[in-house]
Design an enzyme around this catalytic site. Structure first.
Site, PDB file in Angstrom:
ATOM      1  N   ASP A   1      37.450 -37.062  13.183  1.00  0.00           N
ATOM      2  CA  ASP A   1      38.340 -36.470  13.869  1.00  0.00           C
ATOM      3  C   ASP A   1      38.668 -34.853  13.579  1.00  0.00           C
ATOM      4  O   ASP A   1      39.293 -34.111  14.748  1.00  0.00           O
ATOM      5  CB  ASP A   1      39.536 -37.437  14.151  1.00  0.00           C
ATOM      6  CG  ASP A   1      39.329 -37.690  15.173  1.00  0.00           C
ATOM      7  OD1 ASP A   1      39.035 -37.486  16.682  1.00  0.00           O
ATOM      8  OD2 ASP A   1      40.570 -38.965  16.052  1.00  0.00           O
TER       9      ASP A   1
ATOM     10  N   GLN B   1      43.184 -43.533  15.424  1.00  0.00           N
ATOM     11  CA  GLN B   1      44.094 -42.933  16.798  1.00  0.00           C
ATOM     12  C   GLN B   1      45.649 -43.217  16.487  1.00  0.00           C
ATOM     13  O   GLN B   1      46.417 -43.723  16.059  1.00  0.00           O
ATOM     14  CB  GLN B   1      43.805 -44.484  17.692  1.00  0.00           C
ATOM     15  CG  GLN B   1      44.219 -44.161  19.150  1.00  0.00           C
ATOM     16  CD  GLN B   1      43.774 -43.213  19.933  1.00  0.00           C
ATOM     17  OE1 GLN B   1      42.554 -42.760  19.750  1.00  0.00           O
ATOM     18  NE2 GLN B   1      44.013 -42.058  20.847  1.00  0.00           N
TER      19      GLN B   1
ATOM     20  N   LYS C   1      36.467 -44.995  23.605  1.00  0.00           N
ATOM     21  CA  LYS C   1      35.436 -44.427  22.566  1.00  0.00           C
ATOM     22  C   LYS C   1      34.663 -44.989  22.007  1.00  0.00           C
ATOM     23  O   LYS C   1      33.587 -45.344  21.744  1.00  0.00           O
ATOM     24  CB  LYS C   1      36.317 -43.578  21.230  1.00  0.00           C
ATOM     25  CG  LYS C   1      37.052 -42.672  21.350  1.00  0.00           C
ATOM     26  CD  LYS C   1      38.337 -42.648  20.641  1.00  0.00           C
ATOM     27  CE  LYS C   1      39.278 -41.013  20.709  1.00  0.00           C
ATOM     28  NZ  LYS C   1      40.361 -40.478  20.533  1.00  0.00           N
TER      29      LYS C   1
END
Ligand code: NAD
Length: 281
Positions: free
Chosen positions: A119, A96, A52
Protein backbone atom coordinates in the site's frame (compact mmCIF):
# COMPACT_ATOMS: atom_id res chain seq x y z
CA UNK A 1 -17.09 16.86 -20.46
CA UNK A 2 -14.93 13.79 -20.85
CA UNK A 3 -15.76 11.06 -18.38
CA UNK A 4 -12.62 9.54 -16.87
CA UNK A 5 -13.80 5.98 -16.57
CA UNK A 6 -11.38 4.37 -14.15
CA UNK A 7 -12.96 0.98 -14.61
CA UNK A 8 -12.03 0.86 -18.30
CA UNK A 9 -8.53 2.26 -17.72
CA UNK A 10 -7.86 -0.16 -14.87
CA UNK A 11 -9.14 -3.09 -16.96
CA UNK A 12 -6.62 -2.29 -19.70
CA UNK A 13 -3.77 -1.88 -17.19
CA UNK A 14 -4.75 -5.08 -15.35
CA UNK A 15 -4.78 -6.90 -18.66
CA UNK A 16 -1.22 -5.80 -19.42
CA UNK A 17 -0.16 -6.89 -15.94
CA UNK A 18 -1.80 -10.29 -16.43
CA UNK A 19 0.20 -10.79 -19.63
CA UNK A 20 3.45 -9.97 -17.85
CA UNK A 21 2.65 -12.38 -15.04
CA UNK A 22 1.74 -15.13 -17.54
CA UNK A 23 5.15 -14.68 -19.17
CA UNK A 24 6.87 -14.96 -15.78
CA UNK A 25 4.99 -18.19 -15.08
CA UNK A 26 5.89 -19.58 -18.52
CA UNK A 27 9.52 -18.96 -17.64
CA UNK A 28 9.09 -21.14 -14.56
CA UNK A 29 8.88 -18.34 -11.99
CA UNK A 30 6.48 -18.59 -9.06
CA UNK A 31 3.33 -16.45 -9.00
CA UNK A 32 3.39 -13.11 -7.17
CA UNK A 33 1.73 -13.28 -3.73
CA UNK A 34 -0.27 -10.72 -1.75
CA UNK A 35 -1.35 -11.28 1.87
CA UNK A 36 -4.43 -9.30 2.88
CA UNK A 37 -5.16 -8.79 6.57
CA UNK A 38 -8.61 -7.63 7.58
CA UNK A 39 -9.68 -7.23 11.20
CA UNK A 40 -13.34 -7.30 12.21
CA UNK A 41 -16.49 -7.36 10.12
CA UNK A 42 -16.91 -3.81 8.86
CA UNK A 43 -19.03 -4.32 5.71
CA UNK A 44 -17.15 -1.64 3.70
CA UNK A 45 -13.75 -3.16 4.58
CA UNK A 46 -14.96 -6.67 3.73
CA UNK A 47 -16.28 -5.43 0.40
CA UNK A 48 -12.97 -3.66 -0.43
CA UNK A 49 -11.02 -6.78 0.50
CA UNK A 50 -13.29 -8.91 -1.66
CA UNK A 51 -12.73 -6.58 -4.62
CA UNK A 52 -8.97 -6.66 -4.12
CA UNK A 53 -8.96 -10.48 -3.91
CA UNK A 54 -11.02 -10.76 -7.07
CA UNK A 55 -8.68 -8.42 -8.93
CA UNK A 56 -5.64 -10.42 -7.77
CA UNK A 57 -7.24 -13.58 -9.12
CA UNK A 58 -7.95 -11.97 -12.49
CA UNK A 59 -4.32 -10.99 -13.08
CA UNK A 60 -2.71 -14.11 -11.59
CA UNK A 61 -1.55 -12.78 -8.22
CA UNK A 62 -1.97 -15.39 -5.47
CA UNK A 63 -3.75 -13.82 -2.52
CA UNK A 64 -4.15 -15.10 1.01
CA UNK A 65 -6.87 -13.56 3.13
CA UNK A 66 -6.23 -13.38 6.87
CA UNK A 67 -9.54 -12.44 8.49
CA UNK A 68 -8.99 -11.74 12.19
CA UNK A 69 -11.59 -11.29 14.91
CA UNK A 70 -12.62 -7.75 15.95
CA UNK A 71 -11.18 -8.30 19.45
CA UNK A 72 -7.89 -9.88 18.33
CA UNK A 73 -4.95 -9.12 20.60
CA UNK A 74 -2.20 -6.94 19.22
CA UNK A 75 0.40 -9.67 19.79
CA UNK A 76 -1.50 -11.98 17.43
CA UNK A 77 -1.46 -9.38 14.63
CA UNK A 78 2.23 -8.71 15.29
CA UNK A 79 3.00 -12.45 15.05
CA UNK A 80 1.08 -12.74 11.80
CA UNK A 81 2.87 -9.76 10.21
CA UNK A 82 6.25 -11.11 11.31
CA UNK A 83 5.44 -14.52 9.86
CA UNK A 84 4.37 -12.96 6.55
CA UNK A 85 7.52 -10.81 6.50
CA UNK A 86 9.55 -14.06 6.66
CA UNK A 87 7.49 -15.93 4.05
CA UNK A 88 9.36 -15.93 0.71
CA UNK A 89 6.19 -16.59 -1.28
CA UNK A 90 4.58 -13.37 -0.01
CA UNK A 91 5.61 -10.27 -1.96
CA UNK A 92 3.13 -7.79 -0.57
CA UNK A 93 1.25 -7.38 2.70
CA UNK A 94 -1.81 -5.18 3.05
CA UNK A 95 -3.48 -4.25 6.31
CA UNK A 96 -7.02 -3.12 5.46
CA UNK A 97 -7.84 0.15 7.25
CA UNK A 98 -9.51 1.19 9.45
CA UNK A 99 -8.68 -1.31 12.18
CA UNK A 100 -10.38 -1.55 15.61
CA UNK A 101 -9.48 1.27 18.01
CA UNK A 102 -7.61 -0.91 20.52
CA UNK A 103 -4.95 -1.50 17.84
CA UNK A 104 -2.32 1.02 16.72
CA UNK A 105 -2.46 1.25 12.92
CA UNK A 106 0.79 3.25 12.56
CA UNK A 107 2.70 0.73 14.65
CA UNK A 108 1.32 -2.26 12.74
CA UNK A 109 1.88 -0.71 9.30
CA UNK A 110 5.48 0.05 10.19
CA UNK A 111 5.96 -3.57 11.28
CA UNK A 112 5.28 -4.67 7.71
CA UNK A 113 8.62 -4.97 5.92
CA UNK A 114 9.10 -1.85 3.78
CA UNK A 115 9.90 -4.29 0.95
CA UNK A 116 6.45 -5.88 1.28
CA UNK A 117 4.52 -2.64 1.78
CA UNK A 118 2.00 -3.07 -1.06
CA UNK A 119 0.00 0.00 0.00
CA UNK A 120 3.00 2.31 0.23
CA UNK A 121 2.06 3.42 3.77
CA UNK A 122 5.28 2.42 5.57
CA UNK A 123 7.13 5.38 7.08
CA UNK A 124 10.24 4.60 5.00
CA UNK A 125 8.27 4.52 1.76
CA UNK A 126 6.47 7.72 2.71
CA UNK A 127 9.79 9.37 3.65
CA UNK A 128 11.32 8.31 0.34
CA UNK A 129 8.29 9.69 -1.51
CA UNK A 130 8.72 13.10 0.10
CA UNK A 131 12.47 13.01 -0.63
CA UNK A 132 11.77 12.10 -4.30
CA UNK A 133 13.60 8.79 -3.83
CA UNK A 134 12.50 5.47 -5.38
CA UNK A 135 9.67 4.00 -3.30
CA UNK A 136 6.43 2.07 -3.33
CA UNK A 137 3.82 4.78 -3.86
CA UNK A 138 0.52 4.89 -1.97
CA UNK A 139 -2.10 3.19 -4.12
CA UNK A 140 -4.78 5.89 -4.48
CA UNK A 141 -2.43 8.76 -5.43
CA UNK A 142 -0.57 6.41 -7.77
CA UNK A 143 -3.88 5.39 -9.38
CA UNK A 144 -4.87 9.05 -9.84
CA UNK A 145 -1.54 9.80 -11.52
CA UNK A 146 -2.06 6.84 -13.89
CA UNK A 147 -5.53 8.13 -14.74
CA UNK A 148 -4.21 11.64 -15.52
CA UNK A 149 -1.45 10.13 -17.64
CA UNK A 150 -3.89 7.94 -19.58
CA UNK A 151 -6.02 10.96 -20.46
CA UNK A 152 -2.83 12.85 -21.40
CA UNK A 153 -3.51 15.58 -18.86
CA UNK A 154 -0.25 17.42 -18.34
CA UNK A 155 -0.45 19.04 -14.91
CA UNK A 156 2.68 21.16 -15.43
CA UNK A 157 1.85 24.75 -14.50
CA UNK A 158 -1.69 23.89 -13.41
CA UNK A 159 -3.16 25.33 -10.22
CA UNK A 160 -4.19 22.18 -8.34
CA UNK A 161 -6.43 22.34 -5.31
CA UNK A 162 -6.52 19.24 -3.13
CA UNK A 163 -9.31 18.91 -0.60
CA UNK A 164 -8.06 16.73 2.26
CA UNK A 165 -4.63 16.26 3.79
CA UNK A 166 -4.62 12.61 4.91
CA UNK A 167 -1.47 10.50 4.81
CA UNK A 168 -3.07 8.10 2.35
CA UNK A 169 -4.61 10.48 -0.19
CA UNK A 170 -4.36 14.26 0.15
CA UNK A 171 -0.80 14.71 1.34
CA UNK A 172 0.92 12.22 -1.00
CA UNK A 173 -1.07 13.31 -4.08
CA UNK A 174 0.11 16.87 -3.33
CA UNK A 175 3.69 15.64 -3.48
CA UNK A 176 3.21 13.70 -6.73
CA UNK A 177 1.43 16.57 -8.48
CA UNK A 178 4.07 19.02 -7.29
CA UNK A 179 6.76 16.75 -8.74
CA UNK A 180 4.98 16.96 -12.08
CA UNK A 181 5.05 20.76 -12.01
CA UNK A 182 1.62 21.68 -10.62
CA UNK A 183 1.20 24.51 -8.12
CA UNK A 184 -0.44 23.06 -5.07
CA UNK A 185 -2.99 24.29 -2.54
CA UNK A 186 -4.04 21.78 0.11
CA UNK A 187 -7.40 22.56 1.75
CA UNK A 188 -8.74 20.88 4.88
CA UNK A 189 -11.28 21.20 7.66
CA UNK A 190 -9.78 24.46 8.92
CA UNK A 191 -9.72 26.10 5.47
CA UNK A 192 -11.69 29.35 5.80
CA UNK A 193 -13.16 29.66 2.32
CA UNK A 194 -12.98 26.44 0.33
CA UNK A 195 -14.76 27.72 -2.75
CA UNK A 196 -12.39 30.71 -3.02
CA UNK A 197 -9.64 28.14 -3.67
CA UNK A 198 -11.58 25.67 -5.82
CA UNK A 199 -13.00 28.41 -8.08
CA UNK A 200 -9.55 29.27 -9.42
CA UNK A 201 -8.32 25.68 -9.72
CA UNK A 202 -7.37 24.04 -13.04
CA UNK A 203 -7.40 20.69 -11.24
CA UNK A 204 -9.44 19.69 -8.19
CA UNK A 205 -8.77 16.53 -6.21
CA UNK A 206 -11.71 16.02 -3.85
CA UNK A 207 -10.76 13.70 -0.99
CA UNK A 208 -12.63 14.95 2.07
CA UNK A 209 -15.09 12.10 2.54
CA UNK A 210 -18.02 14.58 2.48
CA UNK A 211 -20.90 13.71 0.11
CA UNK A 212 -21.22 16.17 -2.78
CA UNK A 213 -19.11 18.84 -1.07
CA UNK A 214 -17.95 20.26 -4.41
CA UNK A 215 -20.82 21.99 -6.19
CA UNK A 216 -21.04 23.39 -9.72
CA UNK A 217 -20.59 27.02 -8.55
CA UNK A 218 -17.27 26.07 -6.90
CA UNK A 219 -15.71 24.83 -10.14
CA UNK A 220 -14.10 26.91 -12.89
CA UNK A 221 -15.24 26.29 -16.47
CA UNK A 222 -12.92 23.69 -18.03
CA UNK A 223 -11.39 22.41 -14.78
CA UNK A 224 -10.32 18.78 -14.39
CA UNK A 225 -12.11 17.23 -11.40
CA UNK A 226 -11.02 14.01 -9.71
CA UNK A 227 -13.49 12.67 -7.15
CA UNK A 228 -11.81 10.38 -4.62
CA UNK A 229 -14.62 10.33 -2.06
CA UNK A 230 -16.59 7.19 -1.34
CA UNK A 231 -19.64 7.94 0.78
CA UNK A 232 -22.66 5.76 1.45
CA UNK A 233 -25.86 7.78 1.42
CA UNK A 234 -29.18 5.93 1.72
CA UNK A 235 -27.50 2.74 0.56
CA UNK A 236 -26.04 4.45 -2.53
CA UNK A 237 -22.40 5.29 -3.24
CA UNK A 238 -21.74 8.97 -3.82
CA UNK A 239 -18.54 10.91 -4.20
CA UNK A 240 -17.35 14.25 -2.81
CA UNK A 241 -18.45 15.97 -6.02
CA UNK A 242 -21.99 16.82 -7.08
CA UNK A 243 -21.61 14.93 -10.36
CA UNK A 244 -24.85 16.12 -12.00
CA UNK A 245 -24.00 19.79 -11.51
CA UNK A 246 -20.23 19.69 -12.02
CA UNK A 247 -20.46 17.71 -15.26
CA UNK A 248 -21.74 20.88 -16.97
CA UNK A 249 -18.59 22.89 -16.18
CA UNK A 250 -15.72 20.39 -15.87
CA UNK A 251 -13.61 19.40 -18.88
CA UNK A 252 -12.77 16.01 -17.35
CA UNK A 253 -14.56 14.33 -14.44
CA UNK A 254 -14.31 10.97 -12.66
CA UNK A 255 -17.54 9.17 -11.73
CA UNK A 256 -18.23 7.46 -8.39
CA UNK A 257 -18.25 4.49 -8.52
CA UNK A 258 -16.03 3.39 -11.46
CA UNK A 259 -13.59 6.28 -11.14
CA UNK A 260 -10.67 6.38 -8.71
CA UNK A 261 -11.71 3.16 -6.88
CA UNK A 262 -10.70 0.68 -9.61
CA UNK A 263 -7.51 2.71 -10.26
CA UNK A 264 -6.56 2.26 -6.59
CA UNK A 265 -6.93 -1.50 -6.93
CA UNK A 266 -4.89 -1.49 -10.14
CA UNK A 267 -2.14 0.49 -8.37
CA UNK A 268 -2.15 -2.06 -5.54
CA UNK A 269 -1.68 -4.89 -8.05
CA UNK A 270 1.09 -2.97 -9.82
CA UNK A 271 2.80 -2.32 -6.48
CA UNK A 272 2.61 -6.04 -5.63
CA UNK A 273 4.15 -6.88 -8.99
CA UNK A 274 6.91 -4.31 -8.45
CA UNK A 275 7.72 -5.96 -5.10
CA UNK A 276 7.61 -9.40 -6.75
CA UNK A 277 10.17 -8.29 -9.33
CA UNK A 278 12.33 -6.99 -6.49
CA UNK A 279 12.11 -10.39 -4.74
CA UNK A 280 12.59 -12.63 -7.77
CA UNK A 281 15.22 -10.73 -9.72
P1 NAD B 1 -9.63 11.29 6.08
O1 NAD B 1 -10.88 11.37 6.90
O2 NAD B 1 -8.40 10.70 6.66
O3 NAD B 1 -9.26 12.76 5.58
C1 NAD B 1 -10.23 13.65 5.13
C2 NAD B 1 -9.59 14.99 4.92
O4 NAD B 1 -10.56 15.89 4.40
C3 NAD B 1 -9.04 15.64 6.19
O5 NAD B 1 -7.75 16.14 5.92
C4 NAD B 1 -10.01 16.79 6.48
O6 NAD B 1 -9.35 17.92 7.07
C5 NAD B 1 -10.56 17.13 5.11
N1 NAD B 1 -11.91 17.61 5.15
C6 NAD B 1 -12.99 17.03 5.74
N2 NAD B 1 -14.08 17.81 5.57
C7 NAD B 1 -13.68 18.89 4.86
C8 NAD B 1 -14.36 20.04 4.39
N3 NAD B 1 -15.67 20.23 4.61
N4 NAD B 1 -13.64 20.95 3.70
C9 NAD B 1 -12.32 20.77 3.46
N5 NAD B 1 -11.63 19.69 3.89
C10 NAD B 1 -12.31 18.76 4.58
O7 NAD B 1 -10.07 10.57 4.74
P2 NAD B 1 -9.18 9.80 3.61
O8 NAD B 1 -8.76 8.49 4.11
O9 NAD B 1 -8.17 10.74 3.03
O10 NAD B 1 -10.33 9.55 2.53
C11 NAD B 1 -11.05 10.63 1.95
C12 NAD B 1 -12.19 10.09 1.12
O11 NAD B 1 -11.65 9.32 0.06
C13 NAD B 1 -13.13 9.14 1.86
O12 NAD B 1 -14.43 9.29 1.33
C14 NAD B 1 -12.59 7.76 1.52
O13 NAD B 1 -13.60 6.76 1.58
C15 NAD B 1 -12.17 8.00 0.10
N6 NAD B 1 -11.12 7.11 -0.38
C16 NAD B 1 -11.31 6.58 -1.61
C17 NAD B 1 -10.35 5.76 -2.16
C18 NAD B 1 -10.59 5.23 -3.53
O14 NAD B 1 -9.90 4.30 -3.92
N7 NAD B 1 -11.51 5.80 -4.30
C19 NAD B 1 -9.20 5.46 -1.44
C20 NAD B 1 -9.00 6.05 -0.19
C21 NAD B 1 -9.98 6.88 0.32
Amino acid sequence: MILMNGRDVSKARNHRLKERISKDLEQGKRAPGLAIIVIGDDPASLSYVKGKGKACKLVGIRHDLHHLHESVEESEVVDLIQRLNQDDTVDGILLQLPIPRHLDDRKLINLISKDKDADGFHVINQGNLYQKMPCIKPATPKGIMSLLETFEIDVKGMDAVIIGRSNIVGFPIARLLMDQGATITVCHRQTKDLSMHTKRADLIIASAGKPELVKKDMVKEGAVVIDVGINRVDGKLVGDVDFEGVKDVASYLTPVPRGVGPMTINALLENTYELYLMHTR
